[in-house]
Scaffold this motif. Structure first.
Motif, mmCIF file in Angstrom:
data_model
loop_
_atom_site.group_PDB
_atom_site.id
_atom_site.type_symbol
_atom_site.label_atom_id
_atom_site.label_comp_id
_atom_site.label_asym_id
_atom_site.label_seq_id
_atom_site.Cartn_x
_atom_site.Cartn_y
_atom_site.Cartn_z
ATOM 1 N N LEU A 126 53.775 90.897 -8.372
ATOM 2 C CA LEU A 126 54.356 89.637 -7.920
ATOM 3 C C LEU A 126 53.587 89.076 -6.730
ATOM 4 O O LEU A 126 53.281 89.793 -5.786
ATOM 5 C CB LEU A 126 55.820 89.849 -7.517
ATOM 6 N N ALA A 127 53.267 87.802 -6.818
ATOM 7 C CA ALA A 127 52.607 87.114 -5.703
ATOM 8 C C ALA A 127 53.432 85.881 -5.362
ATOM 9 O O ALA A 127 53.769 85.094 -6.242
ATOM 10 C CB ALA A 127 51.185 86.711 -6.087
ATOM 11 N N VAL A 128 53.784 85.754 -4.110
ATOM 12 C CA VAL A 128 54.549 84.579 -3.689
ATOM 13 C C VAL A 128 53.578 83.489 -3.242
ATOM 14 O O VAL A 128 52.481 83.776 -2.778
ATOM 15 C CB VAL A 128 55.550 84.910 -2.554
ATOM 16 N N PRO A 129 54.000 82.237 -3.372
ATOM 17 C CA PRO A 129 53.119 81.146 -2.937
ATOM 18 C C PRO A 129 53.128 81.017 -1.419
ATOM 19 O O PRO A 129 54.004 81.559 -0.735
ATOM 20 C CB PRO A 129 53.745 79.915 -3.596
ATOM 21 N N LEU A 130 52.204 80.273 -0.905
ATOM 22 C CA LEU A 130 52.127 80.017 0.532
ATOM 23 C C LEU A 130 53.420 79.391 1.053
ATOM 24 O O LEU A 130 53.860 79.689 2.161
ATOM 25 C CB LEU A 130 50.936 79.101 0.819
ATOM 26 N N GLU A 131 54.047 78.538 0.242
ATOM 27 C CA GLU A 131 55.285 77.856 0.649
ATOM 28 C C GLU A 131 56.435 78.831 0.925
ATOM 29 O O GLU A 131 57.415 78.471 1.573
ATOM 30 C CB GLU A 131 55.756 76.864 -0.421
ATOM 31 N N PHE A 132 56.326 80.051 0.417
ATOM 32 C CA PHE A 132 57.397 81.032 0.587
ATOM 33 C C PHE A 132 57.686 81.295 2.052
ATOM 34 O O PHE A 132 58.838 81.337 2.472
ATOM 35 C CB PHE A 132 57.033 82.330 -0.135
ATOM 36 N N VAL A 133 56.651 81.477 2.845
ATOM 37 C CA VAL A 133 56.853 81.783 4.267
ATOM 38 C C VAL A 133 57.327 80.559 5.039
ATOM 39 O O VAL A 133 57.885 80.694 6.124
ATOM 40 C CB VAL A 133 55.584 82.360 4.924
ATOM 41 N N LEU A 134 57.146 79.370 4.489
ATOM 42 C CA LEU A 134 57.574 78.141 5.151
ATOM 43 C C LEU A 134 58.886 77.595 4.612
ATOM 44 O O LEU A 134 59.346 76.549 5.050
ATOM 45 C CB LEU A 134 56.482 77.062 4.984
ATOM 46 N N ALA A 135 59.481 78.293 3.650
ATOM 47 C CA ALA A 135 60.686 77.795 2.978
ATOM 48 C C ALA A 135 61.823 77.568 3.960
ATOM 49 O O ALA A 135 62.099 78.394 4.825
ATOM 50 C CB ALA A 135 61.117 78.762 1.892
ATOM 51 N N ASP A 136 62.480 76.432 3.798
ATOM 52 C CA ASP A 136 63.680 76.118 4.564
ATOM 53 C C ASP A 136 64.872 76.533 3.698
ATOM 54 O O ASP A 136 65.442 75.738 2.953
ATOM 55 C CB ASP A 136 63.728 74.619 4.880
ATOM 56 N N TRP A 137 65.217 77.800 3.765
ATOM 57 C CA TRP A 137 66.198 78.403 2.861
ATOM 58 C C TRP A 137 67.550 77.706 2.901
ATOM 59 O O TRP A 137 68.252 77.669 1.899
ATOM 60 C CB TRP A 137 66.337 79.890 3.173
ATOM 61 N N ASP A 138 67.929 77.151 4.039
ATOM 62 C CA ASP A 138 69.218 76.457 4.146
ATOM 63 C C ASP A 138 69.292 75.230 3.247
ATOM 64 O O ASP A 138 70.382 74.783 2.892
ATOM 65 C CB ASP A 138 69.487 76.025 5.591
ATOM 66 N N HIS A 139 68.142 74.677 2.877
ATOM 67 C CA HIS A 139 68.123 73.457 2.077
ATOM 68 C C HIS A 139 67.640 73.681 0.646
ATOM 69 O O HIS A 139 67.360 72.726 -0.069
ATOM 70 C CB HIS A 139 67.257 72.392 2.766
#
Length: 161
Positions: free
Chosen positions: A24-37
């Motif tokens: 499994l490889a996560v995208p770059l956006e994973f670390v920047l995700a705004d999980w609340d939204h």
């Protein structure tokens, strides 16, 4: 959605084999995700484009599935994503299949549906203007709720619920 780590995502993939969890490889956006939204998190594997993932919350707990993208293309005919109900050019919608979890998956059962090829449904439903001239748009809030419900139902169907 509750915040997730890469290890947690690996743990919640209900239809993944051990080696799939490892790859499994996560995208770059994973670390920047705004999980609340986020209503759900979906992405194409940056290393293996034929693989994708969706993680949604079912009954307050994250549940993830591994998807396989079909090799064919829709060509030039417009197509509609079955999750976000957005009309797209045919080459921007792909058939994704997911092996079912548990005994059903061991027997080879799978579930498939047509989805935005880049798995960008979360963003697409938030666009205010229609993407196609003949597309009628419901309110953005209704589109978001509908997409979330359809994603959750698809994940639940794969998970065996």
């Amino acid at each position: 959605m509750q915040p997730l780590t890469e290890d947690r995502v690996r743990d919640v993939l209900v239809n993944a084999k051990h080696d799939e969890r490892e790859r499994l490889a996560v995208p770059l956006e994973f670390v920047l995700a705004d999980w609340d939204h986020l209503d759900f998190f979906a992405w194409r594997d940056p290393r293996t484009r034929s693989r994708g993932y969706i993680v949604a919350e079912l009954s307050g707990e994250p549940v993830g599935i591994v998807l396989r993208a079909g090799s064919g293309s829709g060509g030039g005919r417009p197509a509609m994503c079955n999750l976000c109900h957005t009309m797209q050019p045919g080459d921007q919608v792909a058939l994704f299949t997911a092996q079912r979890a548990g005994d059903a998956g061991v027997r080879g059962d799978s579930v498939g549906t047509y989805v935005c090829a880049d798995l960008s449904c979360h963003e697409n439903v938030r666009l205010a203007a229609p993407l196609a001239p003949n597309e009628v748009r419901a309110s953005v809030d209704r589109r978001i709720d509908g997409t979330r419900r359809r994603v959750e139902a698809f994940v639940e169907r794969v998970a065996g619920g």
